[in-house]
Enzyme design. Structure first.
Site, PDB file in Angstrom:
ATOM      1  N   SER A 175       0.792  -1.610   0.064  1.00 37.09           N
ATOM      2  CA  SER A 175       0.076  -0.040  -0.278  1.00 37.09           C
ATOM      3  C   SER A 175       1.140   1.334  -0.386  1.00 37.09           C
ATOM      4  O   SER A 175       0.115   2.170  -0.471  1.00 37.09           O
ATOM      5  CB  SER A 175      -0.893  -0.286   1.587  1.00 37.09           C
ATOM      6  OG  SER A 175      -0.024   0.266   3.006  1.00 37.09           O
ATOM      7  N   LYS A 215       0.582   3.546   6.393  1.00 40.44           N
ATOM      8  CA  LYS A 215       0.156   5.048   5.381  1.00 40.44           C
ATOM      9  C   LYS A 215       0.305   6.400   5.882  1.00 40.44           C
ATOM     10  O   LYS A 215       0.632   6.986   7.069  1.00 40.44           O
ATOM     11  CB  LYS A 215      -1.350   5.347   5.999  1.00 40.44           C
ATOM     12  CG  LYS A 215      -2.370   3.648   6.026  1.00 40.44           C
ATOM     13  CD  LYS A 215      -2.599   3.609   4.126  1.00 40.44           C
ATOM     14  CE  LYS A 215      -3.173   1.962   3.774  1.00 40.44           C
ATOM     15  NZ  LYS A 215      -2.705   0.736   4.535  1.00 40.44           N
TER      16      LYS A 215
END
Lengths: 189, 189
Positions: A111, A148
């Site tokens: 990610s 993230k």
DNA sequence: ATGATAATCGAACGTTCGTTCGATGTCAAG
DNA sequence: CTTGACATCGAACGAACGTTCGATTATCAT
């Protein structure tokens, strides 16, 4: 002598996490007297392998114990002969400010690939309350751990991946984040 | 006491690169006797901040001195309370095999971005003769330093970037490579 | 207040430390 | 062969070391 003394001594240092006494130097180098070890150590000090601190205790010298931090690749590259004034430091000194709050985690998933953080990389994570928008964080969002970007628009905070395949995550519940990524480490060999 | 003793002691360790004697512990903690320092140290040993090695010398314990190497992010994450059997080691221990031949270089340019090596990253480079195809190497090719994949087709060796914008480099002259990239480090804060 | 528990202190111990010294051994240059 | 530079050795020194002890002081639940 097979191996020079400084190698033996610094091997002792990395194994025991401390410098040997002169008696121990004599033992590990095969010398039969403390004073031989003493003189040998003084030679190594002259050569830069060891130094004595303010209290007269031996510690690793500028030729060892750390990494020579050199210039950039494109800017040229010092030859092995001219290893000079380059900054010498430990990787830990370079990367870690608060050892007790610092962890090393292995990343799973992709990610954050557009940020250059790939599956299998290690991230150096520090537990802190000082999280700012733009930081890369490790967050437990809705019961699952992810890495993230931490973003904020107005009052709303959210987590944004660095990969178009994934969607921005807006937490439904309260979002508690106290883990910030301080560095990424990828090992090749 | 403002700061617990273990912080003071480990601060001494990272500054001086050695553990303090009991007299020094007394001095830096404000205790007025060696024996107070001695007992304090034993408490810290009981708590895991310090240990004594075979020779009875103090060295940093499992709660300190290194980084707790934990599981992967997706696999879950230990809470601060349950910091347990996790592997503890120094980043140098983790990444460096041969300290004397190891350098840290700053990358300029983006010829390896697809490999996750970006402009400004640090690469940990080791000088070695054991270069194998597939390794990422730092090479002086036709007088300029670059970081590339080391490839071989038949007898021909060449250098391949990890970025389509750049072309594979086939050296016109002899190609001497003795610098292999062992790790990439990117710092964020 | 009372007693239990732990932390601190100062003095003392034998041990190990770093260091100095003089004698002996080694090796290459003159 | 002689000389000088250097490495090694064993013995010796005082200083600093880690450790133990008993007494004193702080901490804290009762």
């Amino acid at each position: 002598m097979k191996t020079p003394y400084h190698e033996t001594i610094l091997e002792f240092f990395s194994e025991h996490r401390r410098m040997p006494s002169y008696a121990e130097i004599a033992r590990i180098t095969g010398l039969n007297s403390k004073s031989s070890a003493y003189h040998a150590a003084n030679r190594l000090i002259r050569e830069g392998w060891l130094v004595k601190d303010d209290a007269g205790k031996l510690i690793p010298g500028p030729r060892t114990s750390g990494i020579r931090l050199l210039g950039s690749i494109a800017a040229g590259f010092p030859s092995p002969a001219e290893e000079e004034l380059a900054d010498v430091m430990t990787l830990d000194q370079l990367l870690i400010r608060n050892p007790q709050a610092t962890f090393l985690l292995k990343v799973t998933g992709d990610s954050m690939v557009d940020e250059g953080i790939k599956h299998g990389d290690l991230v150096l994570v520090e537990r802190t309350t000082d999280i700012k928008p733009g930081d890369i964080v490790v967050a437990n969002i809705d019961g699952e751990w992810t890495i993230k970007y931490f973003r904020r628009r107005g009052k709303q905070v959210y987590l944004e991946p660095a990969n178009k395949k994934y969607r921005t995550i807006v937490p439904r519940e309260e979002l508690k984040i106290d883990l910030v990524v301080k560095a990424v480490i990828r090992q090749y060999r």
